[in-house]
Design an enzyme around this catalytic site. Sequence first.
Site, mmCIF file in Angstrom:
data_model
loop_
_atom_site.group_PDB
_atom_site.id
_atom_site.type_symbol
_atom_site.label_atom_id
_atom_site.label_comp_id
_atom_site.label_asym_id
_atom_site.label_seq_id
_atom_site.Cartn_x
_atom_site.Cartn_y
_atom_site.Cartn_z
ATOM 1 N N THR B 468 0.809 -1.209 0.000
ATOM 2 C CA THR B 468 0.000 0.000 0.000
ATOM 3 C C THR B 468 0.846 1.265 0.000
ATOM 4 O OG1 THR B 468 0.022 -0.106 2.385
ATOM 5 C CG2 THR B 468 -1.849 -1.115 1.275
ATOM 6 N N GLN B 595 -2.472 2.245 -6.314
ATOM 7 C CA GLN B 595 -3.347 1.357 -5.553
ATOM 8 C C GLN B 595 -4.735 1.239 -6.192
ATOM 9 O OE1 GLN B 595 -3.334 2.155 -1.357
ATOM 10 N NE2 GLN B 595 -4.480 0.309 -0.885
ATOM 11 N N GLU B 661 -10.052 -0.491 -1.031
ATOM 12 C CA GLU B 661 -11.067 -1.372 -1.611
ATOM 13 C C GLU B 661 -11.795 -0.754 -2.798
ATOM 14 O OE1 GLU B 661 -11.068 -3.926 0.678
ATOM 15 O OE2 GLU B 661 -10.398 -2.847 2.464
#
Lengths: 180, 708
Positions: B468, B595, B661
Site C-alpha cells: 500500500t 493502488q 477497496e
Amino acid sequence: MTDDFSSEITLEVNDVTHRLRVDNRRTLLDALREDVGHTGPKKGCDHGQCGACTVLADGRRVVSCLTLAVAAEGARVTTVEGLSGEGGLRPIQEAFVRLDGFQCGFCTPGQLCSAVGALAEHAAGWPSAATADVSPDGPTTELDAAEVRERMSGNLCRCGAYPSIVRAVLETAARAAVTG
Amino acid sequence: MSTEQPATAAIGDARPRIEGRLKVTGAARYAADEPAPDLAHGWVITATVARGRISAVDASAALGMPGVLGVLDHRNAPRLDPRAGNYFGPDGSLLLLQDDVVPYAGRPVVLVVAETPEQARAAAGAVVVTYEPYPHDVDFRLDHPAARPASTAFGPEADTGDIEAELAASAVVVDERYRTPEENCSAMEPHAATAWWQDGHLHAVDSNQGPFSVSQVLATLFGVDRDHVHIRAEHVGGGFGAKGPCGPQVILASMASRSFGRPVRVVLTREQVFLATALRPPTDQWLRIGADADGRLRAVHHRPAFALSPLAEYIEWCTEQARTLYAAPAIRTELTAVPLDILPPSPMRGPGATPGSFALESAMDEVAERLGLDPLDLRLRNQPAVGPVSGLPFSSRRSVACLREGARRFGWAGRDHRPRTRREGRLLIGTGLAATCFSAGVFPSTASITAEADGTFTVAVGATDIGTGARTALTAVAADTLGVGTERIRIRIADSDLGMAWGAGGSRGTTSWSFAITQAAAKLRERLGDPARPVTATVDTTALIDYQPATERHTFSAVFAEVSVDPATGEVRVRRMLGMFAVGRVINPLLARSQVVGGMIMGLSMALHEEGVRDPATGRQVNPDFAGYHIAAHADVPDIEAEFVPDYEPQDPLGLNGLGEIGTAGTAAAIANAVWHATGVRQRTLPIRLDRVLEAEGAEVRGAVGVA
C-alpha cells in the site's frame, strides 16, 4: 563427487563462482535462495506459472523453480541482486522506483530480470505473438506497449502494477535506443 | 485536532516508495527470506475429503526417511485454546491438528518437519492419511434449504417503505439474479512464517496484514501472555485480505517449533494458499428494482446470499451499496448466509462491495436499458440528499463529481445507448459505467513518536505495508504533523511489539494509523519545549474514536470501461478504463493512483478471468493454481487512467478517508455493462467466460434470424 541423493556442482551467480553440494531434487531457485543466500528470486508458485523466480541463465530468461540446480551446472546466472553494479541502479530499476512499477514488491525481482531478458530478445530480433510479421527475414518492429505486454505476460503481478511496469520498460528501451 | 498549516507539505506530494530501492535490488526480506540458525522446514498435508474424519495417519515410513525430525497430527500436536477467534467471534479454522474432524477439503491435517524442504516434502509424500468420508454439501445457491439470515454485526438490515407496493406501482421492474464465483486473493507471496520459542516467548516472522492482531490470536491459542508473542511482518508480498487472519502457516510453524525445540519455517504451496487460507465466498444475488418512467427509483430490494463455513461466522456485506448509493421510497436488504463444507471465507479486497456492486450496478444498467435512458443520467437522477435508509447526512459525498468528471474525461457524451451498434471489423465495441461506494472509518491504534537527540523523530506504529505504501504515506503524515521535513522522520512499522494497532484492511489502515500519529505528534509537540532528549509521546486512540458518528461516511467512485468482443471467439478485451475516485485527501498521488489502478485491474480480472471451481462430487476446488485459476496478466491489461476528485473527510483531522477497496468494487459491473452495450446480451454471472459470450452470441444470432 556424487551420491544417491546429492551432487557437487558449480554455479556462477552474479559473477561469483559457487561450489555447492546440493540435493539432486533441489531447484535452481532453492539453491540460489538457500545455498547461495540470494533471496531476491521469489517462490510464488513453484510451478513456472507466475514468473516471480525468473532469473537470467547465460543471458536468457528462465523460471528457476522449474530448473533443477544440477541442470544449471556451469551456467552464468544473474539474479536481481546482480542487476545493479557498483555504479548503482540500472536504468530499468531506477525507472521501476520512479514510476512505481510495483507495490508489494514480491514479483519485482522476476519482473526486472524478465524485462532485461525481454529487451535483449527484442533487440536481437526475436518476434513475439504480438509481432505482425514473424517471418525470419521480417522487419524488426519497434517496441510498443502491446509488444511489452505480450513479452512480459509470464510475470504475474497481483497488485496490478502492470501499466507502470510497461511504462518503465518502454522508457528504458527508448533510453537505450538513444544512448546506443 | 490541529488546524494550523503544516510547515512542510509532504502530504499531497507524489514521492516514490521509501523501500523502493530495497525492492528493486532483491534486498527486501519477506517472511520466507529471513535467515534463522538451525532452521527446520515444515511441509503441510491437507485433507482430501470435504467432510469426514481421519481414521488413521501412518507416518512410519516417513519417520525413517533422511532428515525427518517428526510428524505432527491431531494425536501429538500441541493443544490450542479454542477460545481464539477473529473479528466475528470464535474461529474453528484456527484450531489445526486438534481433532480427527475434517470440515473442508484442504484443511491442514499433518505437518512433516525435516532438516530441508526437499526432505520434508518427500517424507510428506510417504505419510498415508486414511479418511472416513461423510456426505458433504458444497451446493451453493440462494434457495439452499440451510440458508439463514446473515449476522447483523455490521448493522440491521434496511427495510424502509413498502417494497411490494412500490414495485407494483413502477413503470419498469428489473427482477434478476446475479452470481459471482469463489475467488482467491492470490497475493504473489504464498503465506510463509518462520517461528521459534525462546524463554517462553514466541517469535515469528510472518506474512500477515496485522502483526498485533496475529499476536493476540497466537497468545490465546498457545496460552501465553500477549506481550510474550513477537510477530514481525516487515515486507509482505501482497495481502488483499487473505493475510488478515492469523494464518495456518504461523500456527503450524509455532506448534512445530514448540514440539521440536528449533526454529521452523512453514511455507504454503500455491495450491495450499488456494485450499487452506481464505476465499471470497460465491454469491447468488436476487435484485428487484422498480422505477418510474422518468427514471426515478421506487424500490430497491437486494437479497444476496453468500457461502460460509460452520467453523466461523462471516459477513460478505453485499448490501452497503443498495442502502447508500440511490434514493428510493422503499429499500429492503436481506443478506443471507449459506453454511457449506468449504474453506471458511474471509474478506477479499472490497469485501461485500465488490460482488454486491456487480449486482446492483448491473441491475441499474438494466433499468436504464428498459427505460431507454442514459445510464449516467439514471444515476444522477437518483442521488440521495441524506442516507437513503439511515436518514443521516453524508460527511462527504462526491459521487456526482466522480460520475460527471469521469464522463467528461472518458468521452461519455454522445454515446449511442442502444446496444450492438458499434463495430470495428468483426469486433463489437461497447462502453459501460458503474458507480459505487465503500464504507470508511477509523479503528483504534497506538503510535509512539520519539524526538531523538540528533533532531530526528522515530515514529513507531504497528502498521503493515503490504504494498500500500504505508511506510511512505505515514512518513509524510508524521512529517507534516510534526512540521518537519520527511528526511527527519524514521518510521518503524510491522512489529507487534510496537503496540496495539489495526491491520492493513477495511480501507482503514492508513486512516487509523495516521490518526494515532497525529495525536501522538500533538502530544509530543507539547513537550518539545523541554530540551531533554530523547522524549517520547505515545497515544492510544481507543478512547478518542466516536463509533456512532451521526453521519454516513463512505468513499465513492465511478468506473468507465470500453471493451471489444469478438463474436467468433467470445473473447472480451478491455480496451480502456478510467476510474474517478473520491477518497478523502490523497496523501501521495503516485502511490494512491497505483493502488486504485491495481484495484481496478483486480476488478477486471474478476470480470473476465477468476473462478474458483468446486467439484460437487468431491467438494474440492479443482483449479488451485495459476494455470487453472486465471488472474489478469500483462497482456490482459490496457493502460488505465485513474484520477481523484478533490475531497476532504471532515471527520478526520487530516481529511483522510480510505483507498484500498474502492478501486476493485465498481469495476466488474462497468465491464459487464460494456459487454452488454457491445453485444446486447446481459452477462449476469461472472466471470464473463468465452463460452458464456459464445452461447449468448448464438442466442443473439438465432434470435436475429428468427430461429428458435
